[in-house]
Write a protein that holds these residues in place. Structure first.
Motif, PDB file in Angstrom:
ATOM      1  N   ALA A  44       0.953  -1.364  -0.137  1.00  0.00           N
ATOM      2  CA  ALA A  44       0.029   0.085  -0.063  1.00  0.00           C
ATOM      3  C   ALA A  44       0.916   1.247   0.026  1.00  0.00           C
ATOM      4  CB  ALA A  44      -1.157   0.040   1.235  1.00  0.00           C
ATOM      5  N   GLU A  45       0.232   2.250  -0.562  1.00  0.00           N
ATOM      6  CA  GLU A  45       1.006   3.532  -0.268  1.00  0.00           C
ATOM      7  C   GLU A  45       1.250   3.947   1.076  1.00  0.00           C
ATOM      8  OE1 GLU A  45       1.836   5.260  -2.819  1.00  0.00           O
ATOM      9  OE2 GLU A  45       1.415   7.422  -2.739  1.00  0.00           O
ATOM     10  N   MET A  58       4.162  -4.635   9.601  1.00  0.00           N
ATOM     11  CA  MET A  58       4.271  -3.864   8.467  1.00  0.00           C
ATOM     12  C   MET A  58       5.637  -3.462   8.112  1.00  0.00           C
ATOM     13  SD  MET A  58       3.018   0.468   8.319  1.00  0.00           S
ATOM     14  CE  MET A  58       4.381   1.089   8.817  1.00  0.00           C
ATOM     15  N   GLN A  59       6.080  -3.624   6.953  1.00  0.00           N
ATOM     16  CA  GLN A  59       7.472  -3.424   6.623  1.00  0.00           C
ATOM     17  C   GLN A  59       7.616  -2.454   5.494  1.00  0.00           C
ATOM     18  OE1 GLN A  59       9.127  -7.030   4.917  1.00  0.00           O
ATOM     19  NE2 GLN A  59      11.339  -6.128   5.191  1.00  0.00           N
ATOM     20  N   THR A  60       8.158  -1.198   5.704  1.00  0.00           N
ATOM     21  CA  THR A  60       8.420  -0.334   4.820  1.00  0.00           C
ATOM     22  C   THR A  60       9.634  -0.426   3.728  1.00  0.00           C
ATOM     23  OG1 THR A  60       7.424   1.147   6.247  1.00  0.00           O
ATOM     24  CG2 THR A  60       8.681   2.321   4.478  1.00  0.00           C
ATOM     25  N   ARG A  61       9.327  -0.364   2.573  1.00  0.00           N
ATOM     26  CA  ARG A  61      10.565  -0.293   1.865  1.00  0.00           C
ATOM     27  C   ARG A  61      10.354   0.474   0.520  1.00  0.00           C
ATOM     28  NH1 ARG A  61       8.535  -3.097  -2.746  1.00  0.00           N
ATOM     29  NH2 ARG A  61       6.659  -4.677  -2.383  1.00  0.00           N
ATOM     30  N   TRP A  62      11.407   0.943  -0.349  1.00  0.00           N
ATOM     31  CA  TRP A  62      11.446   1.986  -1.295  1.00  0.00           C
ATOM     32  C   TRP A  62      10.556   1.354  -2.185  1.00  0.00           C
ATOM     33  CZ3 TRP A  62      14.009   6.504  -1.487  1.00  0.00           C
ATOM     34  CH2 TRP A  62      15.266   6.651  -0.503  1.00  0.00           C
ATOM     35  N   SER A  63       9.793   2.251  -2.994  1.00  0.00           N
ATOM     36  CA  SER A  63       8.835   1.933  -3.989  1.00  0.00           C
ATOM     37  C   SER A  63       9.483   1.480  -5.168  1.00  0.00           C
ATOM     38  CB  SER A  63       7.840   2.928  -4.133  1.00  0.00           C
ATOM     39  OG  SER A  63       6.942   2.689  -5.295  1.00  0.00           O
ATOM     40  N   GLY A  64       9.832   0.210  -5.434  1.00  0.00           N
ATOM     41  CA  GLY A  64      10.737  -0.322  -6.560  1.00  0.00           C
ATOM     42  C   GLY A  64      12.119  -0.233  -6.702  1.00  0.00           C
ATOM     43  N   VAL A  82       6.701   2.541   0.013  1.00  0.00           N
ATOM     44  CA  VAL A  82       5.440   1.579   0.199  1.00  0.00           C
ATOM     45  C   VAL A  82       5.384   0.835   1.581  1.00  0.00           C
ATOM     46  CG1 VAL A  82       4.689   1.721  -2.268  1.00  0.00           C
ATOM     47  CG2 VAL A  82       6.322   0.047  -1.481  1.00  0.00           C
ATOM     48  N   ASN A  83       4.449   0.413   1.915  1.00  0.00           N
ATOM     49  CA  ASN A  83       4.395  -0.393   3.179  1.00  0.00           C
ATOM     50  C   ASN A  83       3.713  -1.800   2.751  1.00  0.00           C
ATOM     51  OD1 ASN A  83       5.123   1.414   5.055  1.00  0.00           O
ATOM     52  ND2 ASN A  83       3.080   2.354   4.972  1.00  0.00           N
ATOM     53  N   GLU A  84       4.420  -2.818   3.087  1.00  0.00           N
ATOM     54  CA  GLU A  84       4.167  -4.331   2.809  1.00  0.00           C
ATOM     55  C   GLU A  84       3.410  -4.683   4.196  1.00  0.00           C
ATOM     56  OE1 GLU A  84       6.429  -6.641   0.173  1.00  0.00           O
ATOM     57  OE2 GLU A  84       6.790  -7.879   2.014  1.00  0.00           O
ATOM     58  N   PHE A  85       2.076  -5.092   4.080  1.00  0.00           N
ATOM     59  CA  PHE A  85       1.543  -5.573   5.069  1.00  0.00           C
ATOM     60  C   PHE A  85       1.147  -6.957   4.975  1.00  0.00           C
ATOM     61  CE2 PHE A  85       0.134  -1.144   4.800  1.00  0.00           C
ATOM     62  CZ  PHE A  85       0.166  -0.735   5.929  1.00  0.00           C
ATOM     63  N   SER A  86       1.680  -7.973   6.267  1.00  0.00           N
ATOM     64  CA  SER A  86       1.424  -9.228   6.449  1.00  0.00           C
ATOM     65  C   SER A  86       0.975  -9.651   7.867  1.00  0.00           C
ATOM     66  CB  SER A  86       2.616  -9.928   5.839  1.00  0.00           C
ATOM     67  OG  SER A  86       3.649  -9.795   6.575  1.00  0.00           O
ATOM     68  N   LEU A  93      -7.155  -5.325   8.211  1.00  0.00           N
ATOM     69  CA  LEU A  93      -6.345  -4.186   7.785  1.00  0.00           C
ATOM     70  C   LEU A  93      -7.484  -3.091   7.165  1.00  0.00           C
ATOM     71  CD1 LEU A  93      -3.533  -2.453   7.206  1.00  0.00           C
ATOM     72  CD2 LEU A  93      -3.514  -4.016   5.024  1.00  0.00           C
ATOM     73  N   VAL A  94      -7.302  -1.744   7.427  1.00  0.00           N
ATOM     74  CA  VAL A  94      -7.991  -0.939   6.766  1.00  0.00           C
ATOM     75  C   VAL A  94      -7.229   0.230   6.071  1.00  0.00           C
ATOM     76  CG1 VAL A  94     -10.103   0.845   6.819  1.00  0.00           C
ATOM     77  CG2 VAL A  94      -9.974  -1.285   8.268  1.00  0.00           C
ATOM     78  N   LEU A  95      -7.622   0.252   4.873  1.00  0.00           N
ATOM     79  CA  LEU A  95      -6.507   1.348   3.988  1.00  0.00           C
ATOM     80  C   LEU A  95      -7.539   2.494   3.406  1.00  0.00           C
ATOM     81  CD1 LEU A  95      -4.591  -1.195   1.845  1.00  0.00           C
ATOM     82  CD2 LEU A  95      -3.752  -0.126   3.971  1.00  0.00           C
TER      83      LEU A  95
END
Lengths: 235, 376
Positions: A44-45, A58-64, A82-86, A93-95
């Motif tokens: 997600a953004e 929640m893991q935050t990483r560079w968008s590509g 971008v945040n990767e949720f697992s 999860l609510v976006l």
């Protein structure tokens, strides 16, 4: 108020990633309720998360990657990260998006979709986010010099200011600048005047986006420049 | 060659779920064949095929049946060449015609864009100069109270560049210099307030309305009270000639031009207040600096202070400049020393004879007090 056309039903179970997602409070204040199962992932953004279960990771990483992220930030209107949720166990999860409006989802099956800057909200891991040159016509028409290119397999969610409505374009169709949100790669975009020189500039329409099909376009019922101009006039 | 190559593309047809699907495109002996990922097969015979070029990239090839119910599209760069080889020269001609037509449309669009950009630039530049002219010619109609308000807003919006000096000997000396010049100001209604700041910068400025800030660096560098008075005459001339107000109006003019161009004038009101503060604080143009030198010379002459003292100060700066390059802010946007010295001398030569008398200031005592208070 009629619901905009949706490619998928409001509740769906994805074949490949088995993620259950529901878009609620449409169209004015739409948000996505996602039920995560172990092994599920949602990208997600940054800042899209409104709430989540305590066990969501929640893991935050560079968008590509760094360069692509910077390019997407500068030219695509997207976040650097971008945040990767697992989740290791069932979780919720609510976006949502920062402005009032609808959210639409598209199930990509190897095809491509172009999103206007700032429209991307979330996607499944099989979706690739890229940046494509939109051209001077798009820039002059107020639609940005670059566009976000989403392709691959999986669902992608994008947001709009106001309601989202779609239209199948067979020949040529005119959209006022700032109202185009997404379109298929078969759509050709040009910029033109709404009428003659006088009516275009004194009739308040100015430049418009001329789209030529075949293909589908997604439009938003409001546009930000209209809102800012209206607010400025009342300050 | 038929069937040797496959191309990624797609197909539009009502029998497909959602009306479209990605497909593998193949050129056969009779026509163009598309096979979707679900196995649906579609074919358009060459003789029933209409061709178009477009898509988001502008180079996607569309092949349609005459009734437009079936469309096969492909963006592969090899596809037009393969189509030309397999479908025959008439297709090549059709493709070339469509591509030429699209190129012509693109060329027309680029021409319109270039013309439109040129017209916008002309309007912007023309409008800017028209507004500058309007600002300059209408400045006399604006009351002096506007200068005072702008100067106050600018003064309140900034912090002094160093601690304020309140020592009576130092402050009174500067006030005496200003008092000697003030009766000869051609614009009445200004209130000249003096602030002395402890800073090594060789600098002084006068805000619109008359607030004067003098740095101790200037007082220590000058060789006489008359030289400092010469500098003050220049700074006071900026307020007298209303350069600050003109600058504010010109800056607003740029915003007005831009706002008119983008069609939004609603934000002007809120911007005007902020501009008043910032524009009053930024540098004046070289023309304004020269005008201030000329006005300063006349004011010094009227006050019976030798205007050549101002030229003398420029000579001093010229000698010291290598040592003070970074510190001489006062000169940063001003004309070159030699040019200014020539301007002052040229103006002095035009003036009638005058009996000059020195400032009644104990310069030695002032310098000693500056040492005592630790002025930089």
């Amino acid at each position: 108020m009629s619901q905009p056309h949706s490619v998928l039903p409001p509740v769906c179970r994805n074949r490949r990633f088995i993620i259950e997602a529901t878009t609620r409070n449409r169209p004015s204040f739409a948000n996505i309720h996602i039920k995560l199962e172990p092994g599920d992932k949602i990208i997600a953004e940054a800042d899209a998360m409104a709430s989540m279960s305590a066990n969501v990771q929640m893991q935050t990483r560079w968008s590509g990657g760094v360069m692509k992220a910077v390019l997407k930030r500068v030219f695509g209107g997207e976040s650097l990260f971008v945040n990767e949720f697992s989740a290791p166990a069932p979780a919720e999860l609510v976006l949502t998006q920062p402005f009032p409006g609808d959210i639409e989802s598209i199930d990509l099956k190897g095809n491509t979709l172009f999103l206007q800057p700032g429209a991307f909200l979330a996607c499944e891991p099989g979706v690739t986010l890229g940046l494509g040159w939109a051209g001077m016509a798009s820039f002059v028409g107020g639609e940005g010099l670059f566009r976000l290119k989403v392709s691959g397999n999986g669902r992608v969610w994008f947001s709009a200011y106001g309601g989202i409505f779609t239209r199948e374009i067979t020949d040529e169709y005119i959209v006022d600048t700032g109202h185009l949100v997404a379109y298929e790669p078969t759509i050709n975009i040009r910029v033109g005047m709404a009428g003659g020189i006088f009516s275009s500039f004194f009739g308040g329409e100015g430049l418009v986006t001329k789209v030529r099909g075949p293909g589908r376009i997604y439009m938003q019922s409001r546009n930000f420049s209209g809102l800012t101009a209206w607010m400025n006039a009342h300050l | 060659m038929y069937g040797a190559e496959e191309f990624a593309g797609g197909v539009f047809h009502q029998s497909i779920e959602g009306g479209r699907a990605t497909a593998t495109i193949e050129l056969t002996a009779s026509g163009v064949k598309a096979v979707t990922s679900t196995g649906q097969t579609f074919e358009i015979r060459y003789q029933d095929c209409a061709l178009d070029v477009g898509g988001a990239s502008g180079r996607m090839v569309f092949l349609r049946t005459m009734d437009r119910r079936l469309t096969i599209f492909c963006e592969d760069r090899r596809f037009p060449k393969a189509l030309e080889m397999d479908a025959g020269p008439e297709f090549a001609e059709q493709l070339a015609t469509v591509q030429k037509s699209r190129w012509r449309e693109g060329f027309q669009w680029r021409m319109w864009l270039a013309v439109g950009t040129a017209v916008c630039l002309l309007c912007l530049v023309g409008g800017y100069y028209a507004l500058l002219w309007t600002a300059k010619s209408s400045i006399g109609a604006i009351p002096v109270s506007a200068d005072i308000q702008i100067g106050k807003a600018a003064f309140d919006a900034r912090t002094l560049e160093g601690p304020q000096v309140t020592d009576r000997v130092v402050v009174d000396a500067v006030k005496a210099m200003v008092a000697r010049l003030e009766p000869h100001a051609e614009l009445k209604g200004l209130t000249f307030d003096v602030y002395v700041v402890n800073s090594s910068d060789i600098n002084a400025y006068c805000l619109p309305g008359g607030k004067i800030v003098v740095f101790t660096g200037l007082l220590k560098t000058a060789q006489s009270a008359e030289q400092v008075t010469g500098v003050l005459s220049h700074e006071m001339s900026h307020a007298i000639k209303r350069h600050g107000l003109r600058h504010v109006m010109e800056s607003m003019g740029i915003v007005v031009a831009v706002e008119l161009l983008v069609g939004d004038v609603g934000g002007l009101v809120s911007l005007a207040a902020d501009l008043g503060k910032s524009a009053a604080l930024t540098s004046y143009s070289r023309d304004a600096e020269t005008e201030a030198d000329v006005t300063g010379v006349k004011m010094l002459h009227a006050a019976a202070i030798d205007p050549l003292e101002l030229a003398g100060f420029f000579e001093l700066l010229k000698q010291q400049q290598p040592e003070f390059t970074a510190a001489i802010q006062w000169l940063s946007t001003h004309p070159q020393h030699d040019e200014r010295i020539a301007t002052v001398r040229g103006e002095v030569a035009k003036l009638p004879p005058q009996e000059y008398r020195g400032m009644e200031i104990d310069w030695e005592k002032l310098q000693q007090r500056l040492q005592e208070i630790g002025a930089e």
